[in-house]
Design a protein around this motif. Structure first.
Motif, PDB file in Angstrom:
ATOM      1  N   PHE A   1       0.857  -1.184   0.000  1.00 12.34           N
ATOM      2  CA  PHE A   1       0.000   0.000   0.000  1.00 12.34           C
ATOM      3  C   PHE A   1       0.891   1.231   0.000  1.00 12.34           C
ATOM      4  O   PHE A   1       1.727   1.390   0.884  1.00 12.34           O
TER       5      PHE A   1
ATOM      6  N   PHE B   1       0.591   5.037   0.563  1.00 15.66           N
ATOM      7  CA  PHE B   1      -0.402   5.988   1.069  1.00 15.66           C
ATOM      8  C   PHE B   1      -0.195   7.351   0.428  1.00 15.66           C
ATOM      9  O   PHE B   1       0.911   7.722   0.036  1.00 15.66           O
TER      10      PHE B   1
ATOM     11  N   ASP C   1      -0.157  10.202   1.850  1.00 14.46           N
ATOM     12  CA  ASP C   1       0.821  11.006   2.598  1.00 14.46           C
ATOM     13  C   ASP C   1       2.131  10.251   2.799  1.00 14.46           C
ATOM     14  O   ASP C   1       2.960  10.640   3.610  1.00 14.46           O
TER      15      ASP C   1
ATOM     16  N   ALA D   1       3.251   8.050   4.531  1.00 18.17           N
ATOM     17  CA  ALA D   1       3.301   7.321   5.806  1.00 18.17           C
ATOM     18  C   ALA D   1       4.678   6.738   6.108  1.00 18.17           C
ATOM     19  O   ALA D   1       4.794   5.629   6.617  1.00 18.17           O
ATOM     20  N   LEU D   2       5.728   7.485   5.781  1.00 22.15           N
ATOM     21  CA  LEU D   2       7.072   7.015   6.141  1.00 22.15           C
ATOM     22  C   LEU D   2       7.255   7.164   7.645  1.00 22.15           C
ATOM     23  O   LEU D   2       6.691   8.072   8.251  1.00 22.15           O
ATOM     24  N   PHE D   3       8.033   6.278   8.242  1.00 17.35           N
ATOM     25  CA  PHE D   3       8.251   6.359   9.678  1.00 17.35           C
ATOM     26  C   PHE D   3       9.319   7.417   9.948  1.00 17.35           C
ATOM     27  O   PHE D   3      10.479   7.238   9.572  1.00 17.35           O
ATOM     28  N   PRO D   4       8.954   8.526  10.588  1.00 21.42           N
ATOM     29  CA  PRO D   4       9.884   9.662  10.694  1.00 21.42           C
ATOM     30  C   PRO D   4      11.140   9.346  11.505  1.00 21.42           C
ATOM     31  O   PRO D   4      12.165   9.983  11.302  1.00 21.42           O
ATOM     32  N   HIS D   5      11.046   8.373  12.423  1.00 20.30           N
ATOM     33  CA  HIS D   5      12.199   8.118  13.298  1.00 20.30           C
ATOM     34  C   HIS D   5      13.195   7.149  12.680  1.00 20.30           C
ATOM     35  O   HIS D   5      14.247   6.908  13.257  1.00 20.30           O
TER      36      HIS D   5
ATOM     37  N   PHE E   1      12.320  -2.348   7.911  1.00 18.58           N
ATOM     38  CA  PHE E   1      11.196  -2.573   8.827  1.00 18.58           C
ATOM     39  C   PHE E   1      10.189  -3.544   8.217  1.00 18.58           C
ATOM     40  O   PHE E   1       9.576  -4.336   8.916  1.00 18.58           O
ATOM     41  N   ALA E   2      10.040  -3.454   6.895  1.00 18.81           N
ATOM     42  CA  ALA E   2       9.018  -4.247   6.219  1.00 18.81           C
ATOM     43  C   ALA E   2       9.422  -5.708   6.022  1.00 18.81           C
ATOM     44  O   ALA E   2       8.588  -6.537   5.672  1.00 18.81           O
TER      45      ALA E   2
ATOM     46  N   ALA F   1      12.374  13.282   6.773  1.00 17.92           N
ATOM     47  CA  ALA F   1      12.171  14.735   6.794  1.00 17.92           C
ATOM     48  C   ALA F   1      13.228  15.471   5.969  1.00 17.92           C
ATOM     49  O   ALA F   1      13.029  16.620   5.576  1.00 17.92           O
TER      50      ALA F   1
ATOM     51  N   ARG G   1       9.377   0.692  -0.130  1.00 14.76           N
ATOM     52  CA  ARG G   1       9.021   0.009   1.113  1.00 14.76           C
ATOM     53  C   ARG G   1       7.818  -0.914   0.895  1.00 14.76           C
ATOM     54  O   ARG G   1       7.764  -2.012   1.439  1.00 14.76           O
ATOM     55  N   ALA G   2       6.868  -0.448   0.076  1.00 18.12           N
ATOM     56  CA  ALA G   2       5.675  -1.259  -0.171  1.00 18.12           C
ATOM     57  C   ALA G   2       6.013  -2.523  -0.959  1.00 18.12           C
ATOM     58  O   ALA G   2       5.232  -3.466  -0.980  1.00 18.12           O
TER      59      ALA G   2
END
Lengths: 224, 296
Positions: free
Chosen positions: B88, B90, B92, B94-98, B107-108, B136, B150-151
């Motif tokens: 998916f 998204f 926006d 939806a990347l993990f900012p940290h 992560f995936a 960022a 990532r998807a």
């Protein structure tokens, strides 16, 4: 100045904050994401200590924990726990009293995260558990810090509840705020001033450090 | 190539700005197909993607991937999003900012999955150099590529994209479309993308499904959907966007962006109410007069 009340306050605040953090995490998660209809009732109950006079809360806890009543009796006979005029009693009362100060910032922090972060983690095959600890919490550092500090500071400042349920036993329940009251009653203004000044300075320092860290965290997330 | 079709047949009530509408969609997506979902906002496009991903349970209906039932409200089946071979992207991102770019991809990874795929995908989207940066610090286009890569880490069989290029400028969109086509060719997933961009639809999609008020108004190839008059379909057809409109000598003088160039068109004044800056249209050349077909 007897340092014992300050030391007791520190122990009480630290213990309350740590235990409350563990209790509040799942509750905040549930409140942030649950669509359960009775949620507002639960939120209202948690928020009660915010508006209730501390003496009211202390009074009811005193009744509940009293060994002459059913719940207090049960506590004492099954768990061997006496919660009136004891340190464990203070901890339990503080946990209830400071509950909203821990839960609300955590809940607000979780709710402010975009839903897509959670959903992205799910579509990447990660469980709700992994998502919570590896995605949601690391992005709620500022909320966690606020919750910890507010709880700690609020517990340090407790007076009415502590006096009601703990009384004034040196080394057991006589925390700094109660000690200040005692000294003033005995007209020892110098001793009262010493306790008060320590609380004042410590609280100010903690808040300054927190705001500095928080501002830095915000800057990392939203670089100018 | 995966030879599994996706069957969707759902009913769902949807609250939109215009009130509650009832969604009723039956759609079969072919193996390896690129399907564009389009239509006005609030028509249920994103909701449909989320139902396929398992992020929403429809009020009733069925989602079936080949013989695997993903959602079946009569049999109380709701396979969790974690257990659907779906990627998916998204809106926006939806990347993990940290996490860094590389950590976002890693992560995936599924437990025990070969980590080589992370580097492979980083290369594919040309982000190897930026692997150590946090989201960022990246531009919109770079973030978009991270989200896409990532998807794809779990090698999904169905890739869902929710207006993935809406925030990108025109040239960046072009490059992203190339990249998507490359990746689609390489990994052979089925792709459903929500988009409003006609150029994107024509470049990417095998078929378009047009949603209106929760129902499928039209399905077909982009050519079929956007050229209403089949008799003229062999005439050259150009996609354009209105930039400005003026009146001169009882005619409309329209400046429009056509094929990346600004052109001047002279058109009948009767078209004035529809031709406002920002509108998209298809232009047909014929010997007598140019014909304009407006697209919303």
């Amino acid at each position: 100045m007897d340092p014992e009340p300050l030391w007791l306050t520190l122990r009480l605040a630290t213990l309350t904050t740590l235990i409350l953090f563990v209790i509040a995490l799942p509750m905040a998660y549930w409140l942030a994401y649950s669509r359960f209809k009775g949620r507002s009732v639960v939120e209202a109950i948690i928020g009660m200590p915010l508006v209730l006079p501390p003496s009211v809360l202390g009074f009811y806890l005193l009744l509940a924990f009293s060994p002459s009543r059913a719940f207090g009796q049960w506590l004492e006979s099954t768990l061997g726990l006496r919660l009136v005029f004891s340190f464990p009693g203070l901890v339990v009362a503080s946990i209830i009293y400071s509950l909203p100060f821990m839960i609300y910032p955590l809940q607000a922090g979780l709710q402010s995260l975009p839903a897509s972060l959670r959903e992205a983690s799910y579509t990447l095959g990660k469980s709700a558990w992994t998502t919570f600890f590896k995605v949601l919490l690391p992005n709620s550092k500022s909320a966690i810090l606020t919750a910890l500090v507010l709880t700690f500071a609020h517990t340090v400042g407790e007076f009415g509840v502590v006096l009601m349920i703990g009384g004034n036993i040196p080394g057991v329940t006589k925390v700094a705020s109660v000690a200040i009251y005692n000294e003033v009653e005995a007209l020892n203004y110098d001793a009262a001033n010493q306790y008060a000044l320590v609380l004042f300075v410590v609280t100010f320092l903690i808040l300054s450090i927190i705001y500095t860290i928080n501002n830095r965290l915000l800057r990392v997330r939203h670089p100018a | 190539m995966s030879d599994t079709p996706l069957d969707i047949s759902i009913r769902h009530s949807l609250s939109t700005a215009q009130g509650v509408i009832s969604m009723e969609v039956a759609l079969a997506v072919k193996p390896g197909e690129i399907l564009a979902l389009t239509g006005p906002s609030g028509a249920g496009k994103t909701t449909l993607l989320r139902i396929v991903a398992g992020l929403i349970q429809p009020q009733s209906g069925l989602v079936r991937y080949g013989s695997e039932v993903w959602t079946d409200t009569t049999g109380q089946v709701l396979r969790a999003p974690q257990r659907r071979p779906v990627g998916f992207v998204f809106q926006d991102y939806a990347l993990f900012p940290h996490l860094t770019v590389r950590q976002n991809l890693a992560f995936a990874l599924d437990r025990g999955q070969d980590e080589g795929i992370v580097d492979e995908l980083l290369r594919a989207v040309e982000l190897t150099e930026l692997a150590g940066q946090k989201p960022a610090q990246l531009s919109g286009g770079q973030q978009q590529r991270v989200a896409l890569a990532r998807a794809l880490v779990r090698k999904p069989q169905v890739l869902l994209l929710d207006e993935p290029m809406a925030a990108l400028d025109r040239s960046m969109r072009y490059r992203m479309q190339d990249l998507l086509l490359d990746l689609h060719w390489q990994y052979r997933f089925m792709m459903i993308l929500v988009t409003h961009d006609l150029a994107e639809i024509f470049r990417l999609a095998d078929r378009v499904a047009r949603l209106e008020d929760g129902r499928i108004a039209q399905v077909g190839s982009p050519g079929e959907i956007y050229t209403h008059n089949q008799d003229l379909s062999e005439e050259p057809l150009l996609y354009g966007e209105v930039l400005s409109v003026e009146v001169a000598d009882d005619q409309l003088v329209v400046l429009a962006l056509i094929q990346q160039q600004v052109r001047r068109l002279r058109l009948p004044q009767a078209l004035a109410p529809q031709l406002t800056p920002g509108r998209s249209f298809l232009l047909r050349y014929s010997l007598e007069t140019p014909m304009i077909e407006l697209i919303d």
